[in-house]
Design an enzyme around this catalytic site. Sequence first.
Site, PDB file in Angstrom:
ATOM      1  CB  CYS A   1      -1.167  -0.122   1.044  1.00 19.70           C
ATOM      2  SG  CYS A   1      -0.376   0.059   2.789  1.00 19.70           S
TER       3      CYS A   1
ATOM      4  CG  HIS B   1      -4.772   1.025   4.172  1.00 24.72           C
ATOM      5  ND1 HIS B   1      -3.911  -0.300   3.484  1.00 24.72           N
ATOM      6  CD2 HIS B   1      -5.109   1.668   3.536  1.00 24.72           C
ATOM      7  CE1 HIS B   1      -4.126   0.143   2.376  1.00 24.72           C
ATOM      8  NE2 HIS B   1      -5.871   0.835   2.104  1.00 24.72           N
TER       9      HIS B   1
END
Length: 644
Positions: free
Chosen positions: A379, A519
């Site tokens: 990510c 994330h």
Amino acid sequence: MSEAAKWVCEYCTYENYQSALKCTMCRGSKPLLNEDIFRLREESPTSGEDIFRASSGVGTSPGCGPSPRDVRSQRDSWHCEVCAHVNWGRAVECAECRTARPVTPADLAEQLRPLRIESAEAATPAKWACPTCTYDNWPRATRCVMCGTAPRISPSEGAGSIIIEDNMATIKRSTVRRSDEPVSPNNPVRYRQRAVDRSWLAACLGVVQGEHSPVEAFLSSGGDPTRQLTASEVALLNRPSAFDTGHTLVHLAIRFHREDLLATLLSRIEGGGSGVKRVPSYVAPDLAADIRRHAASTLRQRKGTMPCPYLNEMPTFTLPADIEELPGSVQEQLLEELLDRDAQRQLEDEPPVINWSLEVTVHLGSRLHALWNRSAGDCLLDSLMQTTWGVFDRDNLLRKALSDTLNNCGHLFYPRWREYESCQARLLQFSLEETQWQQDWAGLMSLATQPGASLEQLHVFALAHILRRPIIVYGVKYVKSFRGEDLGYARFEGVYLPLLWDPGFCTKSPVALGYTRGHFSALVPIEPYSSPETAANNLTNQDSLQVTFLPLMDHSRKLLPVHFVTQSEMGREESLLRQWLDVGMTDGGLLVAQQRLNKRPLLVAQMLEEWLNHYRRLAQMSHAPFSRPIPVQDYSSDGDTDDE
């Protein structure tokens, strides 16, 4: 009683007497092995005399011995669960305490009647063959009466069925089935539970084998994408090399490099909602592939003391202002299919991390939006490609450049990394040995080479050198669990400057990322100018119109930390920010960095135009005569093909 007269409980392996219908230890039901199912159809006594004989044990046959029926009744005697009295087989209640007789295999007669079993020959076509010993079993048999093997489930039984070829004989039932709670449509709750369990295990196998249908069936039936494998389920699947206790579908997708399935799962977890995602690179996969190839062609490597790979072009991705010209309903659908609502909410919740200053968001028109991201392990790299080129790093361009940077320039990064981490360790009142520093460094080097592996602060610092521009990370203070509990302190928030380059070799226009619960998300603005006509009418203010302002302070007006500064640089972080960024001060006294929005690359502009055309057509449909409702979109994260 002899050993041959005992039976072994299939749950706790305790040896019970043949007359016991339930296990003495765990109360598990006696298995129906080698039972004569035709005797289940015998009529129960109807006359008062028969009932008396069944309960009292009085024989009816003339002569010296009991009748065959009495012998069988005595052989099938049962123990009362309350007082342990031994009763005759046909007694419907205990002769001592009048407790009702527990459920026995004879009670299955009513369920077997609809099968209309007249003879073994007539029922032969309905039997199933044991996959281990090939014995023909009756349709209602849940296990082979010869060897106890469960039947193989065929694909026609539903999307949640499982086919396991080699280890079917060793698989045990994943749910305990009581004799008085049969798994059948007559018991819908239990029936649905077993169907969900099969669908869950089928989804796990589907991820490993790269099959979409079982995963989609599990999610569409309301399955939880964060569900974890239990020890019994791992034993049921019987593939230790593939499944581990505690793994979720996301873990399996990362482990077996199922990027398309990973996108589907993460859209359900991180993006929330229905999972429908329509990002520009999904709509125009050919253009997205061309953009990635073009970005790869701009990768260079400088000779000399700093052989670090770097990107020769430095675009900044923004959302087109044409979004604001769409009708409200269409605009809302576009943002729902483009943004990560969950990440946006976490970054804006109290205490806010982004968009907390009305002066910046409203007066200066610099609101940041969190783009949906496709994967957990990559990510960080994906979000950086999104903030620059608007696509994902599917070709691992940044991953390879990161690995080469740490291998070629480790002698430059290691001293600064160790000095900075040592200062942080001293603040926490602990220190490390040299061997431990070497081990930690080797671990960071290894993570950079593994696609899908999570990255650390050092990697963000190295990526700032590859991009040749500052990276500002707006992150939450604490990493939280799914239940909202604080798991640990998040250290990613702050500014990462390419301190090992010469300032003149880099651009002062930064990129922004958001960090939430392990994330990363790309934070991008909507371009401040709405159309070429508006820009032409403001030529005198053209430069100011193409600038976004990024705060360098948090909501408490405290300067964001600058990472990987040496001991000599500590204390003059603001001076470093002014040296590497175009820093300004708002009327309210807020320190901000200017992010310049240059003209988009041609390929990126074409990709955005093709993406916007879909929503323009929806807007026309909603305003046209005899307009019809906006249809549900067929683009989702699982539409990520090999081309994109």
